[in-house]
Design a protein around this motif. Structure first.
Motif, mmCIF file in Angstrom:
data_model
loop_
_atom_site.group_PDB
_atom_site.id
_atom_site.type_symbol
_atom_site.label_atom_id
_atom_site.label_comp_id
_atom_site.label_asym_id
_atom_site.label_seq_id
_atom_site.Cartn_x
_atom_site.Cartn_y
_atom_site.Cartn_z
ATOM 1 N N ALA A 10 -50.924 -78.164 -24.616
ATOM 2 C CA ALA A 10 -49.626 -78.296 -25.285
ATOM 3 C C ALA A 10 -49.795 -78.196 -26.799
ATOM 4 C CB ALA A 10 -48.950 -79.618 -24.898
ATOM 5 N N LEU A 11 -50.802 -78.854 -27.335
ATOM 6 C CA LEU A 11 -51.059 -78.780 -28.777
ATOM 7 C C LEU A 11 -51.453 -77.359 -29.188
ATOM 8 C CD1 LEU A 11 -52.954 -82.154 -29.353
ATOM 9 C CD2 LEU A 11 -50.612 -81.585 -30.054
ATOM 10 N N ALA A 12 -52.281 -76.723 -28.365
ATOM 11 C CA ALA A 12 -52.681 -75.333 -28.653
ATOM 12 C C ALA A 12 -51.464 -74.411 -28.607
ATOM 13 C CB ALA A 12 -53.741 -74.877 -27.662
ATOM 14 N N ALA A 13 -50.593 -74.621 -27.643
ATOM 15 C CA ALA A 13 -49.389 -73.787 -27.527
ATOM 16 C C ALA A 13 -48.479 -73.985 -28.731
ATOM 17 C CB ALA A 13 -48.640 -74.124 -26.240
ATOM 18 N N PHE A 14 -48.296 -75.221 -29.161
ATOM 19 C CA PHE A 14 -47.427 -75.504 -30.310
ATOM 20 C C PHE A 14 -47.948 -74.763 -31.543
ATOM 21 C CE2 PHE A 14 -45.325 -77.659 -33.718
ATOM 22 C CZ PHE A 14 -44.148 -78.167 -33.180
ATOM 23 N N ALA A 15 -49.247 -74.875 -31.798
ATOM 24 C CA ALA A 15 -49.846 -74.201 -32.959
ATOM 25 C C ALA A 15 -49.764 -72.688 -32.820
ATOM 26 C CB ALA A 15 -51.306 -74.643 -33.120
ATOM 27 N N ALA A 55 -33.628 -66.354 -30.136
ATOM 28 C CA ALA A 55 -34.204 -67.679 -29.895
ATOM 29 C C ALA A 55 -34.443 -67.935 -28.409
ATOM 30 C CB ALA A 55 -33.294 -68.758 -30.469
ATOM 31 N N SER A 56 -33.748 -67.233 -27.547
ATOM 32 C CA SER A 56 -33.865 -67.489 -26.113
ATOM 33 C C SER A 56 -34.956 -66.655 -25.437
ATOM 34 C CB SER A 56 -32.524 -67.224 -25.435
ATOM 35 O OG SER A 56 -32.205 -65.846 -25.524
ATOM 36 N N LEU A 57 -35.640 -65.808 -26.175
ATOM 37 C CA LEU A 57 -36.613 -64.906 -25.558
ATOM 38 C C LEU A 57 -37.807 -65.626 -24.928
ATOM 39 C CD1 LEU A 57 -36.704 -62.023 -28.197
ATOM 40 C CD2 LEU A 57 -35.533 -62.068 -25.977
ATOM 41 N N HIS A 58 -38.223 -66.740 -25.500
ATOM 42 C CA HIS A 58 -39.422 -67.407 -25.009
ATOM 43 C C HIS A 58 -39.136 -68.496 -23.972
ATOM 44 C CE1 HIS A 58 -40.840 -65.497 -28.700
ATOM 45 N NE2 HIS A 58 -41.965 -65.379 -28.032
ATOM 46 N N ALA A 59 -37.893 -68.907 -23.845
ATOM 47 C CA ALA A 59 -37.556 -69.970 -22.893
ATOM 48 C C ALA A 59 -37.915 -69.611 -21.451
ATOM 49 C CB ALA A 59 -36.079 -70.347 -23.020
ATOM 50 N N PRO A 60 -37.627 -68.397 -20.979
ATOM 51 C CA PRO A 60 -38.016 -68.086 -19.589
ATOM 52 C C PRO A 60 -39.532 -68.119 -19.367
ATOM 53 C CG PRO A 60 -36.434 -66.473 -20.406
ATOM 54 C CD PRO A 60 -36.854 -67.318 -21.579
ATOM 55 N N ILE A 61 -40.295 -67.751 -20.379
ATOM 56 C CA ILE A 61 -41.756 -67.797 -20.253
ATOM 57 C C ILE A 61 -42.212 -69.247 -20.141
ATOM 58 C CG2 ILE A 61 -43.954 -67.265 -21.397
ATOM 59 C CD1 ILE A 61 -42.408 -64.900 -22.750
ATOM 60 N N ALA A 62 -41.690 -70.101 -21.018
ATOM 61 C CA ALA A 62 -42.054 -71.522 -20.973
ATOM 62 C C ALA A 62 -41.629 -72.140 -19.639
ATOM 63 C CB ALA A 62 -41.411 -72.268 -22.141
ATOM 64 N N ALA A 63 -40.433 -71.809 -19.186
ATOM 65 C CA ALA A 63 -39.958 -72.350 -17.901
ATOM 66 C C ALA A 63 -40.850 -71.876 -16.755
ATOM 67 C CB ALA A 63 -38.507 -71.940 -17.659
ATOM 68 N N LEU A 77 -56.129 -74.026 -13.949
ATOM 69 C CA LEU A 77 -55.173 -73.024 -14.433
ATOM 70 C C LEU A 77 -53.745 -73.542 -14.318
ATOM 71 C CD1 LEU A 77 -54.654 -70.223 -15.569
ATOM 72 C CD2 LEU A 77 -54.569 -69.363 -13.217
ATOM 73 N N ARG A 78 -53.434 -74.180 -13.202
ATOM 74 C CA ARG A 78 -52.100 -74.758 -13.021
ATOM 75 C C ARG A 78 -51.823 -75.807 -14.096
ATOM 76 N NH1 ARG A 78 -50.349 -78.473 -7.940
ATOM 77 N NH2 ARG A 78 -51.355 -80.053 -9.214
ATOM 78 N N GLU A 79 -52.804 -76.662 -14.352
ATOM 79 C CA GLU A 79 -52.614 -77.731 -15.346
ATOM 80 C C GLU A 79 -52.466 -77.139 -16.752
ATOM 81 O OE1 GLU A 79 -51.877 -80.363 -13.904
ATOM 82 O OE2 GLU A 79 -52.821 -79.941 -11.976
ATOM 83 N N ALA A 80 -53.256 -76.110 -17.051
ATOM 84 C CA ALA A 80 -53.164 -75.464 -18.365
ATOM 85 C C ALA A 80 -51.809 -74.775 -18.532
ATOM 86 C CB ALA A 80 -54.296 -74.464 -18.552
ATOM 87 N N ALA A 81 -51.320 -74.130 -17.481
ATOM 88 C CA ALA A 81 -50.015 -73.470 -17.540
ATOM 89 C C ALA A 81 -48.925 -74.502 -17.822
ATOM 90 C CB ALA A 81 -49.727 -72.734 -16.231
ATOM 91 N N PHE A 82 -49.005 -75.637 -17.147
ATOM 92 C CA PHE A 82 -48.019 -76.696 -17.353
ATOM 93 C C PHE A 82 -48.055 -77.185 -18.803
ATOM 94 C CE2 PHE A 82 -46.502 -81.129 -17.084
ATOM 95 C CZ PHE A 82 -45.272 -80.919 -16.472
ATOM 96 N N GLY A 83 -49.236 -77.449 -19.304
ATOM 97 C CA GLY A 83 -49.370 -77.916 -20.686
ATOM 98 C C GLY A 83 -48.899 -76.878 -21.681
ATOM 99 N N PHE A 84 -49.232 -75.612 -21.451
ATOM 100 C CA PHE A 84 -48.806 -74.559 -22.373
ATOM 101 C C PHE A 84 -47.287 -74.432 -22.360
ATOM 102 C CE2 PHE A 84 -48.851 -70.587 -24.668
ATOM 103 C CZ PHE A 84 -49.992 -70.698 -25.449
ATOM 104 N N GLY A 85 -46.688 -74.516 -21.178
ATOM 105 C CA GLY A 85 -45.220 -74.486 -21.089
ATOM 106 C C GLY A 85 -44.586 -75.652 -21.818
ATOM 107 N N LEU A 86 -45.189 -76.831 -21.699
ATOM 108 C CA LEU A 86 -44.677 -78.002 -22.423
ATOM 109 C C LEU A 86 -44.784 -77.793 -23.936
ATOM 110 C CD1 LEU A 86 -46.023 -81.093 -20.426
ATOM 111 C CD2 LEU A 86 -43.698 -80.177 -20.451
ATOM 112 N N GLY A 87 -45.913 -77.249 -24.388
ATOM 113 C CA GLY A 87 -46.094 -77.007 -25.820
ATOM 114 C C GLY A 87 -45.104 -75.992 -26.361
ATOM 115 N N MET A 88 -44.861 -74.924 -25.600
ATOM 116 C CA MET A 88 -43.865 -73.931 -26.011
ATOM 117 C C MET A 88 -42.486 -74.564 -26.098
ATOM 118 S SD MET A 88 -44.911 -70.492 -23.880
ATOM 119 C CE MET A 88 -43.556 -69.508 -24.575
ATOM 120 N N THR A 89 -42.156 -75.409 -25.115
ATOM 121 C CA THR A 89 -40.860 -76.080 -25.093
ATOM 122 C C THR A 89 -40.736 -77.043 -26.269
ATOM 123 O OG1 THR A 89 -40.769 -75.857 -22.697
ATOM 124 C CG2 THR A 89 -39.336 -77.529 -23.698
ATOM 125 N N ALA A 90 -41.789 -77.791 -26.547
ATOM 126 C CA ALA A 90 -41.770 -78.722 -27.684
ATOM 127 C C ALA A 90 -41.592 -77.963 -28.996
ATOM 128 C CB ALA A 90 -43.058 -79.550 -27.716
#
Length: 163
Positions: A10-15, A55-63, A77-90
Motif C-alpha cells: 500500500a505504501l509502495a502504491a501510494f508513492a 480522475a476515474s481512470l484508475h478506480a477500476p484498476i484499484a477495485a 500475489l493475492r496479498e500484494a494485489a490487495f495492498g496495492f489496490g488499497l494504496g491506489m485507493t488511499a
C-alpha cells in the motif's frame, strides 16, 4: 505476514501513484488529452468539468486489485494485489481531498491548510495553474519547486562567475 504485505505494498502504491500522476499530468494531460484537461485550467461552470473524467481512470484498476486480493487464489500475489489496490485507493482519496478540496475549494476541507506541508502543496499547485508548467505532481510539488529554485540560483551564480 499478510498485514506486513498489505502495508508495504500500500505504501509502495501510494508513492508510485504520485510519480505516475505527475508523469501522466505533464506528458499526457497537457498534451494528448489537453482537449479534456483544459477544462481544469479554465473557470468551471457548474459542479463538474470535463477533466473530472480523467480522475476515474484508475478506480477500476484499484477495485480489480482489491477484488483479486479478496477472492483470488491464496498466496503472496493475492496479498500484494490487495495492498496495492488499497494504496491506489488511499492515494485517490488523498488526491481528491487535497486537490479538489483544499486547492480548488470543491470540498469543505479548508482546515487542511493548517497542516503546513499541505498549505505548501496548495501553493505549489497554484503555481502550476499560473504557469501551466511544473510542478505536475501534487504531493511532491513543493519539493519540485524548491529544486527548480535552487537550480535556477546555481545557474545564475555560474553565469555571474563566467562574466
Amino acid at each position: 505476514m499478510t498485514l506486513a504485505i498489505w502495508i508495504a505494498t500500500a505504501l509502495a502504491a501510494f508513492a508510485t501513484m504520485e510519480v505516475w500522476a505527475a508523469l501522466l499530468h505533464g506528458k499526457v494531460w497537457h498534451h494528448a488529452l489537453w482537449s479534456i484537461h483544459r477544462s481544469h485550467h479554465t473557470k468551471r461552470r457548474g459542479a463538474f468539468e470535463k477533466n473530472d473524467a480523467l480522475a476515474s481512470l484508475h478506480a477500476p484498476i484499484a477495485a480489480g486489485l482489491i477484488m483479486y486480493g479478496s477472492w483470488g487464489a491464496p498466496g503472496p500475489l493475492r496479498e500484494a494485489a490487495f495492498g496495492f489496490g488499497l494504496g491506489m485507493t488511499a492515494f485517490g482519496l488523498a488526491y481528491v481531498l487535497v486537490h479538489d478540496g483544499l486547492v480548488h475549494g470543491r470540498l469543505p476541507v479548508s482546515g487542511l491548510a493548517r497542516i503546513p506541508y499541505l498549505a505548501r502543496v496548495r501553493d505549489a499547485h497554484r503555481v502550476h495553474h499560473g504557469t501551466g508548467g511544473p510542478p505536475y505532481g501534487l504531493f511532491l510539488g513543493p519539493l519540485v519547486l524548491e529544486r527548480r529554485v535552487a537550480a535556477s540560483g546555481r545557474a545564475q551564480r555560474s553565469a555571474q562567475r563566467a562574466r
